[in-house]
Design a protein around this motif. Structure first.
Motif, mmCIF file in Angstrom:
data_model
loop_
_atom_site.group_PDB
_atom_site.id
_atom_site.type_symbol
_atom_site.label_atom_id
_atom_site.label_comp_id
_atom_site.label_asym_id
_atom_site.label_seq_id
_atom_site.Cartn_x
_atom_site.Cartn_y
_atom_site.Cartn_z
ATOM 1 N N VAL A 32 -29.990 5.293 58.129
ATOM 2 C CA VAL A 32 -31.342 5.594 57.640
ATOM 3 C C VAL A 32 -31.277 6.064 56.190
ATOM 4 N N ALA A 33 -30.336 6.949 55.888
ATOM 5 C CA ALA A 33 -30.206 7.473 54.533
ATOM 6 C C ALA A 33 -29.853 6.363 53.544
ATOM 7 N N PHE A 34 -29.007 5.426 53.948
ATOM 8 C CA PHE A 34 -28.620 4.306 53.090
ATOM 9 C C PHE A 34 -29.822 3.444 52.726
ATOM 10 N N ILE A 35 -30.608 3.079 53.717
ATOM 11 C CA ILE A 35 -31.771 2.225 53.465
ATOM 12 C C ILE A 35 -32.818 2.976 52.651
ATOM 13 N N ALA A 36 -33.064 4.222 53.013
ATOM 14 C CA ALA A 36 -34.054 5.010 52.287
ATOM 15 C C ALA A 36 -33.645 5.224 50.838
ATOM 16 N N SER A 37 -32.367 5.469 50.595
ATOM 17 C CA SER A 37 -31.876 5.662 49.233
ATOM 18 C C SER A 37 -32.050 4.393 48.410
ATOM 19 N N ALA A 38 -31.751 3.243 49.006
ATOM 20 C CA ALA A 38 -31.933 1.984 48.295
ATOM 21 C C ALA A 38 -33.383 1.800 47.886
ATOM 22 N N LEU A 39 -34.304 2.115 48.777
ATOM 23 C CA LEU A 39 -35.724 1.962 48.472
ATOM 24 C C LEU A 39 -36.145 2.919 47.366
ATOM 25 N N ARG A 40 -35.694 4.162 47.425
ATOM 26 C CA ARG A 40 -36.072 5.137 46.391
ATOM 27 C C ARG A 40 -35.511 4.746 45.033
ATOM 28 N N VAL A 41 -34.252 4.351 44.992
ATOM 29 C CA VAL A 41 -33.620 4.017 43.719
ATOM 30 C C VAL A 41 -34.233 2.756 43.123
ATOM 31 N N PHE A 42 -34.510 1.784 43.983
ATOM 32 C CA PHE A 42 -35.007 0.498 43.489
ATOM 33 C C PHE A 42 -36.433 0.599 42.978
ATOM 34 N N SER A 43 -37.276 1.329 43.673
ATOM 35 C CA SER A 43 -38.700 1.365 43.344
ATOM 36 C C SER A 43 -39.028 2.634 42.570
ATOM 37 N N ALA A 44 -39.340 2.467 41.285
ATOM 38 C CA ALA A 44 -39.645 3.629 40.448
ATOM 39 C C ALA A 44 -40.878 4.364 40.956
ATOM 40 N N GLN A 45 -41.843 3.625 41.507
ATOM 41 C CA GLN A 45 -43.032 4.214 42.108
ATOM 42 C C GLN A 45 -42.989 3.984 43.610
ATOM 43 N N ALA A 46 -43.514 4.931 44.357
ATOM 44 C CA ALA A 46 -43.545 4.765 45.802
ATOM 45 C C ALA A 46 -44.369 3.532 46.154
ATOM 46 N N PRO A 47 -43.835 2.620 46.951
ATOM 47 C CA PRO A 47 -44.586 1.412 47.295
ATOM 48 C C PRO A 47 -45.782 1.724 48.185
ATOM 49 N N ASP A 48 -46.775 0.853 48.111
ATOM 50 C CA ASP A 48 -47.911 0.961 49.023
ATOM 51 C C ASP A 48 -47.914 -0.178 50.041
ATOM 52 N N ALA A 49 -46.902 -1.044 49.963
ATOM 53 C CA ALA A 49 -46.724 -2.102 50.957
ATOM 54 C C ALA A 49 -45.241 -2.440 50.992
ATOM 55 N N LEU A 50 -44.713 -2.585 52.198
ATOM 56 C CA LEU A 50 -43.282 -2.805 52.362
ATOM 57 C C LEU A 50 -43.053 -3.893 53.400
ATOM 58 N N SER A 97 -37.257 5.447 66.869
ATOM 59 C CA SER A 97 -37.945 5.927 65.667
ATOM 60 C C SER A 97 -37.294 5.414 64.380
ATOM 61 N N LEU A 98 -36.492 4.354 64.457
ATOM 62 C CA LEU A 98 -35.729 3.906 63.291
ATOM 63 C C LEU A 98 -36.621 3.650 62.080
ATOM 64 N N VAL A 99 -37.658 2.842 62.228
ATOM 65 C CA VAL A 99 -38.500 2.493 61.077
ATOM 66 C C VAL A 99 -39.235 3.731 60.560
ATOM 67 N N ALA A 100 -39.776 4.532 61.459
ATOM 68 C CA ALA A 100 -40.451 5.763 61.036
ATOM 69 C C ALA A 100 -39.491 6.687 60.304
ATOM 70 N N ASP A 101 -38.252 6.767 60.768
ATOM 71 C CA ASP A 101 -37.259 7.619 60.112
ATOM 72 C C ASP A 101 -36.952 7.118 58.705
ATOM 73 N N ILE A 102 -36.869 5.794 58.544
ATOM 74 C CA ILE A 102 -36.600 5.227 57.222
ATOM 75 C C ILE A 102 -37.739 5.553 56.260
ATOM 76 N N LEU A 103 -38.971 5.372 56.708
ATOM 77 C CA LEU A 103 -40.126 5.662 55.847
ATOM 78 C C LEU A 103 -40.176 7.142 55.485
ATOM 79 N N GLN A 104 -39.910 7.998 56.460
ATOM 80 C CA GLN A 104 -39.939 9.436 56.196
ATOM 81 C C GLN A 104 -38.851 9.824 55.198
ATOM 82 N N ALA A 105 -37.655 9.296 55.381
ATOM 83 C CA ALA A 105 -36.548 9.635 54.491
ATOM 84 C C ALA A 105 -36.759 9.088 53.089
ATOM 85 N N ALA A 106 -37.401 7.929 52.982
ATOM 86 C CA ALA A 106 -37.598 7.298 51.680
ATOM 87 C C ALA A 106 -38.713 7.941 50.889
ATOM 88 N N MET A 107 -39.787 8.319 51.563
ATOM 89 C CA MET A 107 -40.982 8.732 50.829
ATOM 90 C C MET A 107 -41.478 10.123 51.148
#
Length: 282
Positions: A177-195, A221-231
């Motif tokens: 979860v942390a790996f995927i969330a970190s990739a999303l945070r690093v890649f997207s300078a602004q929090a996405p509104d659609a994923l 809860s995998l997807v919910a955990d990823i969204l929570q960790a990312a944003m």
């Protein structure tokens, strides 16, 4: 976490196929046609120019079986193995024995993720992002940043194969979860509104994941955990479309003009192991 509307996306005319364990040459297909085989050959000193050729017999055997079994009119390939030196020449040789044409995605690594952005377009998002999560890395695309791959560090994220014990404290799931969330945070300078989030495992209607080498099968809860960790509580919320990575690849094939006149297409992603889906135009 701000409100997110999360959907298990089911694409029209797309049926996932379990191909990783297809019997070929006395082995399961992933053992002969996947990144572990290529890595082993590299360690054994096989030259880069010869790696693709060594995959040829397994690919030929798999395609011969699958094309006949599913009565397809064309085959479409994407994934990291397609980028190996000499893959095109090997594929040309393999294709001569098949009753249908075989096409390679114009952008083998990023074509599925680009298709994910197109799936988000009807939502008219301001900051859409597509993540194609593989078992060796994550491909990320958006309209505002250059495509990028985040490689999996197997020292931090060991591969858990079938039959291997998982840590009882589930730390491996937290690490994924942390790996995927970190990739999303690093890649997207602004929090996405659609994923658009593609995962390398089966997914049921409730988004409960099946098995893959991340070992997160059954983690509801995998997807919910990823969204929570990312944003966390940042951003404005939005919509997340979630599907299997081979299904997303099939959406890329749907837009390939070379396949316009083919009503049944076998789509294979060739990366850590082979993934598959069938596209039927109605």
């Amino acid at each position: 976490m701000r409100d997110w509307d999360v959907w298990r996306l089911v694409l029209p005319g797309v049926s996932p196929l379990e191909v990783w364990n297809l019997p070929v040459m006395g082995r399961e297909l992933w053992e002969l046609l996947g990144a572990p085989r290529v890595d082993a050959d590299r360690r054994a000193g096989v030259p880069e120019s010869a790696l693709a050729g060594r995959l040829g017999p397994a690919l030929a055997g798999a395609l011969s079986t699958l094309v006949k079994r599913h009565a397809v009119e064309a085959v479409w390939l994407s994934g990291g193995l397609v980028c190996l030196e000499g893959f095109g020449a090997m594929l040309s040789h393999v294709a001569t024995a098949l009753p249908c044409p075989v096409y390679v995605a114009e952008r083998p690594l990023f074509a599925p993720a680009q298709a994910g952005l197109r799936l988000l377009a009807p939502l008219a998002p301001a900051q859409p992002v597509a993540l194609d999560v593989g078992q060796t890395g994550i491909k990320c695309v958006s309209h505002t940043a250059a495509p990028r791959i985040f490689e999996r560090d197997t020292a931090l994220l060991p591969r858990y194969f079938i039959g291997m014990a998982r840590p009882p404290d589930r730390r491996h799931v937290q690490a994924a979860v942390a790996f995927i969330a970190s990739a999303l945070r690093v890649f997207s300078a602004q929090a996405p509104d659609a994923l658009c989030l593609a995962l390398p495992c089966p997914l049921d209607a409730s988004l409960i994941p099946g098995g893959c080498t991340y070992g997160w099968e059954g983690h509801a809860s995998l997807v919910a955990d990823i969204l929570q960790a990312a944003m966390g509580n940042e951003g404005r919320g939005g919509t997340a479309l979630v599907l299997n990575d081979a299904e997303l690849a099939t959406e890329a094939a749907r837009r390939d003009s070379r396949l316009a006149n083919h009503s049944r297409v076998l789509c294979l992603t060739l990366g850590f192991g082979p993934g598959g889906a069938l596209l039927e135009r109605r």
